[in-house]
Design a protein around this motif. Sequence first.
Motif, short mmCIF file in Angstrom:
data_model
loop_
_atom_site.label_atom_id
_atom_site.label_comp_id
_atom_site.label_asym_id
_atom_site.label_seq_id
_atom_site.Cartn_x
_atom_site.Cartn_y
_atom_site.Cartn_z
N SER A 14 26.88 29.32 -7.94
CA SER A 14 26.01 28.77 -7.10
C SER A 14 24.82 28.32 -8.09
N LEU A 15 24.67 29.08 -9.28
CA LEU A 15 23.46 28.80 -10.04
C LEU A 15 23.76 27.63 -10.92
N ASP A 16 25.35 27.54 -11.29
CA ASP A 16 25.90 26.25 -11.92
C ASP A 16 25.66 25.17 -11.19
N ALA A 17 26.05 25.26 -9.85
CA ALA A 17 26.05 24.20 -8.91
C ALA A 17 24.45 23.67 -8.85
N ARG A 18 23.39 24.42 -9.03
CA ARG A 18 22.13 24.27 -8.98
C ARG A 18 21.61 23.57 -10.33
N GLY A 19 22.45 23.54 -11.27
CA GLY A 19 22.03 23.17 -12.68
C GLY A 19 21.32 24.31 -13.54
N HIS A 20 21.81 25.66 -13.19
CA HIS A 20 21.31 26.72 -13.99
C HIS A 20 22.34 27.56 -14.62
N GLY A 21 23.43 26.95 -14.87
CA GLY A 21 24.24 27.42 -15.91
C GLY A 21 24.27 27.93 -17.14
N GLY A 22 24.95 28.58 -17.82
CA GLY A 22 25.01 29.15 -19.18
C GLY A 22 24.40 30.48 -19.12
N VAL A 23 24.09 31.31 -18.17
CA VAL A 23 24.04 32.65 -17.94
C VAL A 23 25.24 33.66 -18.04
N ARG A 24 25.51 34.27 -19.18
CA ARG A 24 26.72 35.19 -19.23
C ARG A 24 26.52 36.46 -18.27
#
Length: 155
Positions: A26-36
């Motif tokens: 969901s974070l990826d879909a909202r443009g907040h990806g890249g958190v391990r």
Amino acid sequence: MQRQPGVLMAQLLNRFMWFDGALQKSLDARGHGGVRRLESMAMVYVHSGVRRPSDLARLLGVTRQSMNTALRELEEKRLVYMAPDPEDARCKLVTFAPEGAGMRAEALEIVSGLEAELEARLGARTVENLARIVSADWGEAPVMAKPKRERKKEA
């Protein structure tokens, strides 16, 4: 359905992965990806009030070095910063960076939505019972030592 001994731990981990996977996607879909995952888990604990890197490492079952690496990466992403610990000059405390407030707000919104989805799928009473069970004080984790065998008395 009869519970199979030894499977509960895997089921708990699987359900955690359900939450974390949905949060990450969901974070990826909202443009907040890249958190391990380790970074995400650290942020969850910081949100709940754990602020010392050594405490985070212990709770997450990783080395202090791994935790410090994850926290440095979160600092580079402007999601947290390390502040001096007023109680111990040798230590630092993890604090949320103001620049990450938008992403944290969206993550909280996502988690709230996941909890609502869980209620829709399982029922409010079941989710309330689950929350009560996992938030109960289970005490310190016990050490399950091998039982000692009794010696047979020689006649």
